[in-house]
Each structure stands twice: as structure tokens, then as C-alpha cells.
Scaffold this motif. Structure first.
Motif, short mmCIF file in Angstrom:
data_model
loop_
_atom_site.label_atom_id
_atom_site.label_comp_id
_atom_site.label_asym_id
_atom_site.label_seq_id
_atom_site.Cartn_x
_atom_site.Cartn_y
_atom_site.Cartn_z
N TRP A 78 0.83 -1.21 0.00
CA TRP A 78 0.00 0.00 0.00
C TRP A 78 0.86 1.26 0.00
CZ3 TRP A 78 -4.92 1.16 -0.96
CH2 TRP A 78 -5.37 2.43 -0.61
N ASP A 79 1.89 1.26 0.84
CA ASP A 79 2.80 2.41 0.90
C ASP A 79 3.53 2.59 -0.43
OD1 ASP A 79 2.10 2.91 3.53
OD2 ASP A 79 3.76 1.76 4.35
N TRP A 80 3.97 1.48 -1.02
CA TRP A 80 4.68 1.57 -2.30
C TRP A 80 3.79 2.17 -3.40
CZ3 TRP A 80 7.06 -4.07 -2.47
CH2 TRP A 80 8.00 -4.19 -1.43
N MET A 81 2.51 1.79 -3.38
CA MET A 81 1.58 2.24 -4.42
C MET A 81 1.13 3.68 -4.23
SD MET A 81 -0.87 -1.11 -4.89
CE MET A 81 -1.95 -0.25 -6.04
N THR A 82 1.18 4.17 -3.01
CA THR A 82 0.68 5.52 -2.72
C THR A 82 1.53 6.57 -3.43
OG1 THR A 82 -0.08 4.81 -0.53
CG2 THR A 82 0.20 7.18 -0.88
N PRO A 83 0.91 7.50 -4.15
CA PRO A 83 1.68 8.54 -4.84
C PRO A 83 2.56 9.31 -3.85
CG PRO A 83 -0.57 8.53 -5.63
CD PRO A 83 -0.53 7.58 -4.46
N GLU A 84 3.78 9.61 -4.28
CA GLU A 84 4.73 10.34 -3.44
C GLU A 84 4.59 11.84 -3.70
OE1 GLU A 84 8.76 9.07 -3.86
OE2 GLU A 84 8.19 6.95 -4.07
N LYS A 85 4.41 12.59 -2.63
CA LYS A 85 4.34 14.04 -2.76
C LYS A 85 5.75 14.62 -2.81
CE LYS A 85 1.95 18.10 -0.96
NZ LYS A 85 1.03 18.64 0.07
N ARG A 86 5.98 15.53 -3.72
CA ARG A 86 7.27 16.19 -3.86
C ARG A 86 7.14 17.70 -3.72
NH1 ARG A 86 11.23 12.79 -6.17
NH2 ARG A 86 10.78 10.73 -5.29
N LYS A 87 8.26 18.37 -3.48
CA LYS A 87 8.24 19.83 -3.35
C LYS A 87 7.85 20.48 -4.67
CE LYS A 87 11.74 20.31 0.28
NZ LYS A 87 13.05 20.90 0.63
N THR A 88 7.27 21.70 -4.56
CA THR A 88 6.88 22.46 -5.74
C THR A 88 7.53 23.84 -5.66
OG1 THR A 88 4.75 21.32 -5.77
CG2 THR A 88 4.92 23.33 -7.07
N PRO A 89 8.21 24.30 -6.72
CA PRO A 89 8.88 25.61 -6.66
C PRO A 89 7.89 26.77 -6.64
CG PRO A 89 9.05 24.67 -8.86
CD PRO A 89 8.46 23.61 -7.99
N LEU A 90 8.40 27.92 -6.25
CA LEU A 90 7.56 29.12 -6.11
C LEU A 90 6.92 29.51 -7.43
CD1 LEU A 90 6.57 31.34 -4.19
CD2 LEU A 90 8.63 32.64 -4.75
N LEU A 91 7.60 29.25 -8.54
CA LEU A 91 7.07 29.58 -9.85
C LEU A 91 5.73 28.89 -10.12
CD1 LEU A 91 7.66 31.08 -12.54
CD2 LEU A 91 8.76 28.99 -13.35
N HIS A 92 5.52 27.73 -9.41
CA HIS A 92 4.28 26.96 -9.58
C HIS A 92 3.35 27.18 -8.39
CE1 HIS A 92 7.37 24.94 -11.93
NE2 HIS A 92 6.42 24.39 -12.67
N GLN A 93 3.33 28.40 -7.86
CA GLN A 93 2.56 28.68 -6.65
C GLN A 93 1.10 28.25 -6.81
OE1 GLN A 93 2.89 32.71 -5.32
NE2 GLN A 93 1.67 32.40 -3.48
N GLY A 94 0.62 27.52 -5.79
CA GLY A 94 -0.73 27.01 -5.82
C GLY A 94 -0.82 25.58 -6.30
#
Length: 456
Positions: free
Chosen positions: A78-94
Motif C-alpha cells: 500500500w505504501d509503495w503504491m501511494t503517490p509520493e508528494k514532492r516539493k513544488t517551486p515558487l514559480l508553480h505557486q498554488g
């Protein structure tokens, strides 16, 4: 059914999404484990028939690791299948960024003869966990295991999901002409090149688990009793027919004699003083490999061992001395119970010795010095290995296993197997509540703001 039909029906099953859910994957992994449990005795008998493996060796080297791998996958799928959240740069705010694990589709797994059950099922665990279908091609050199595996898979799984295709080299070639979505191959470098060439025609990604001349280094400060016992076990188990077994010894010249004496004694303790008469001692897989290995016994001179039994394709655990890099035994991976010995004086000389062959699949170093262990790990390129042990890194599902350069590409085991059979799909989820003006080239102010942001 012919090969075209099998692949087409697997592709249809995959495209219908029947392999994708967590529940289905978990259930199929459970079925795989139950299949092994149900057929343990038959697996051990088939390994005895093909390779004369003892019950202990068959269970320890072909079955136990698989239970550990499946249990790990069931626990963490289940953990392996769960999408991994990654950082998002300021240019992509929101916005929010994720990595989704997407199965490739229809996969081909081609296995070797030296561990004919283990090395077919181990990658299959990753293929199932990642949500793929699979076609398995076992080695024709181990027909009893091949036939048993085909029957087991047929009785356990829908052939549109997982199936075994038996046959010789022509069958392998026919499979490689097909378009698969991923190919996982374990075997020799020569065949690995063919697999990669065929895969390139369809731009199919591959994992190649190959081999090479894996060195075992025994330094002057090593615990010689322990080193001798572990080297004897790791080299001569399965009659040396192990891709990560020590291929040659580099022993510090100050401890060569005492170490080789201890190695001889450890070998006799583990495999008996008359291994050719030991019914628990693994044989060489066939006549061609027996003759190839027997020819190496002419190189250097025999320190101990050296006897052969042509009728039963068996060769004693053998250590060779006075070996040079020009000898035939040092030209390629030995893959048998023959261990050449060379010596070194300074640790820096070891790198020069190892660099005389392509990058090895494994390296083993025996020393009580943590500083020297670090030097070996950081200054020599190899697939993976152990400090003060041999082979056992292969049995750790938390460590990725694979080669580098000519010894292979890609890796597997544990979560790494899941990742190997999964495409890492990047997804940016953007908001519609705001829309930053500076992303559009509508003013000089936009360019100034972007330059300022990225030059910080």
C-alpha cells in the motif's frame, strides 16, 4: 496458443485494468506464496534432479529469500503504491507535485539455470506488486524445474495474467522478437547483449542481471578463521555456480599461507573431504560447462581439490595458485568450484588488480579496519558486496541488488523490485483559483521578476 496470442491476451487483460488495484495485487502475491508453500517438496525434488542440490541448499538458497520478499511486499505494498508528494517551486505557486507508480504492462522475465526457481520468482514478485502481467521463460538447462514451474503457474494463475513458455534458444529468440513493455533478464553477458539489442528495436526498457569476475580480498588484519569459513561457503555453495560468488582471491602476501590452510580445512568441513562421493554436493549443470571448467584445472597449480567425475559432471572445490591474468581461468567469469589466488602487498595495489577486468557484480573485503573498508567502498566500482562476509548482501530485501557497466544494469529486491517494474509518472496538480501574471511574457516586469526569483 502461440506466442502472439499469449502476449495479445495479456495486453488485453492489462488494458482492461484487471491487474491494477491494490486488492488484486495483494491477492495475487498471496496466491504466489501459497503456490510455493504447496509445492515445496516438489521444488526441492526438481532441484535435486537438475543440479543435485541438497534439501538444505535448495531451501536456503531458492525458497527462503522468496518468502522474505513476498512478506515484505504484502506488508508494504500500500505504501509503495501511494503517490509520493514532492516539493513544488515558487514559480508553480498554488500547485502540488506527485509521483505516481504506473505499471509498464506486459513484461518478459527470462531466467538462468543456476538458481532456476529463485531467479524466476524473485523478479515476478516485483512484476506482480507493480501491477504488470508477465511471461516467464525458464532455462532449458534445468528441465525438471522448468516443467514444474510451468505446471505450478498454470494451476495458480490465469495464463492471460502470468504464464510460462518453455523451450530452447529458438523460443527465447522468438519471444525477443515480440514487443514487450519491459524485459527482465538474468544470465550471461553474451546473451545480455542479445537481449538488449532485440529490446532496442522496440525501445523496450530492460534490466540486465549479469555477472563478472567478483574479487574477494583478504587483508592481513582479517579474522582468518571467520574469513575462511565464509569464503568457502560462498564460493563452493551450488558448486560455485552463483553470479555473486567470489571469482578470485586477492590475499595479502603476509597471510596467504595460513589463510589457504584454513580455507582448505573449512572447505572439507562444509563439503566433506571427498566431495565427489558426497550426495549433497551440487553438480555442474551439463557436459559443456563441465568440460569448460575442467580445462581451467590446467592453469597454475592446484593447492587443493582438482579431482573430477565426468560421469556425474562433478568437480571438487579447487584452489589454484601461481595464476596470472593471462591464464584462461582469469579471462572471464568462472562460474564453477574453482578459485584462483593472487596476492597483494599494499591495499592501493588492489585497485590495479581489479581494474584488469570489467567492473564486477560483487566485491568482498575482509579486514577489521573501518578506515580501509571505507577506502574500498569509495575507490573501487562494483555492483554491491559485503565487508567481512560474502554473498549475503543478496539476501537483504532492503538493499537493491544489481550490477554496474558490463556486470549489469538496473536493480531489484524489496521496494526496488516494485520500482523497477513501475514507471515513475510525474504529475503536477495546478490550482485554478489563482493565475500568476508573471508566467506570461506580457511585460518587462514579468521578466524582471522571474530573473530575480531564479538568481537568489
Amino acid at each position: 496458443m502461440n506466442i502472439d496470442q499469449i502476449i495479445e491476451q495479456q495486453r488485453t487483460m492489462f488494458s482492461e485494468g484487471k491487474t491494477l488495484t491494490y486488492t488484486i495485487r495483494k491477492h495475487q502475491l498471496q496466491k504466489l506464496k501459497q503456490m510455493i508453500v504447496r509445492n515445496e517438496k516438489q521444488i526441492i525434488h526438481a532441484l535435486k534432479t537438475d543440479l543435485n542440490k541438497s534439501e538444505y541448499e535448495a531451501f536456503m538458497t531458492e525458497i527462503t529469500f522468496l518468502y522474505a520478499e513476498i512478506n515484505e511486499a504484502l506488508k508494504l505494498l500500500w505504501d509503495w503504491m501511494t503517490p509520493e508528494k514532492r516539493k513544488t517551486p515558487l514559480l508553480h505557486q498554488g500547485a502540488k507535485s506527485f509521483i505516481y507508480k504506473e505499471p509498464y504492462g506486459v513484461t518478459l522475465i527470462i531466467g538462468p539455470w543456476n538458481y532456476p526457481f529463485h531467479l524466476m520468482i524473485a523478479p515476478l514478485i516485483g512484476a506482480i506488486a507493480a501491477g504488470n502481467t508477465a511471461v516467464l521463460k525458464p532455462s532449458e538447462y534445468t528441465p525438471a524445474v522448468s516443467k514444474l514451474l510451468a505446471n505450478m503457474i498454470h494451476d495458480t494463475f490465469d495464463q492471460n495474467y502470468i504464464t510460462v513458455i518453455e523451450g530452447d534458444e529458438k523460443v527465447s529468440q522468438a519471444l525477443l522478437e515480440q514487443k514487450f513493455d519491459y524485459i527482465f533478464f538474468t544470465g550471461s553477458k553474451a546473451v545480455g547483449k542479445v537481449v538488449m539489442e532485440k529490446a532496442s528495436r522496440h525501445l523496450t526498457p530492460v534490466t540486465l542481471e549479469l555477472g563478472g569476475k567478483s574479487p574477494c580480498i583478504v587483508d592481513k588484519d582479517a579474522r582468518l578463521d571467520m574469513a575462511a569459513k565464509r569464503v568457502a561457503w560462498g564460493k563452493f555453495i551450488n558448486a560455485g555456480q552463483t553470479c555473486v560468488s567470489p571469482d578470485y582471491l586477492l590475499v595479502h602476501e603476509q597471510v596467504k599461507e595460513p589463510f589457504l590452510a584454513k580455507l582448505e580445512q573449512a572447505t572439507k568441513t562444509l563439503f566433506s573431504s571427498k566431495p565427489l562421493q558426497n550426495d549433497q554436493y551440487t553438480k555442474i549443470v551439463n557436459e559443456r560447462h563441465f568440460k569448460r571448467l575442467s580445462a581451467f584445472l590446467q592453469d597454475g597449480h592446484i593447492r587443493f581439490g582438482g579431482k573430477t567425475d565426468e560421469l556425474h559432471h562433478s568437480i571438487e572445490p579447487t584452489v589454484l595458485e601461481d595464476i596470472t591474468w593471462d591464464d584462461p581461468v582469469m579471462q572471464d567469469e568462472i562460474f564453477g568450484p574453482i578459485l584462483p589466488v593472487r596476492t597483494f602487498r599494499h591495499l592501493t595495489d588492489v585497485k590495479g588488480e581489479i581494474d584488469k577486468a570489467p567492473k564486477p557484480l560483487a566485491l568482498y573485503y575482509f579486514s577489521e579496519s573501518g578506515k580501509k573498508q571505507e577506502w574500498i567502498a569509495k575507490n573501487i566500482s562494483y555492483g554491491g558486496g559485503c565487508m567481512n562476509d560474502v554473498v549475503m548482501h543478496l539476501a537483504n530485501p532492503y538493499l537493491p541488488f544489481g550490477g554496474v557497466g558490463p556486470s549489469g544494469m538496473g536493480s531489484y529486491h524489496g521496494k526496488t523490485s516494485f520500482d523497477t517494474f513501475s514507471h515513475q509518472k510525474s504529475i503536477l496538480k495546478q490550482t485554478t483559483k489563482i493565475d500568476l501574471a508573471f508566467r506570461y511574457p506580457n511585460s518587462k516586469l514579468s521578466l524582471k521578476m522571474i530573473k530575480k526569483m531564479f538568481k537568489k
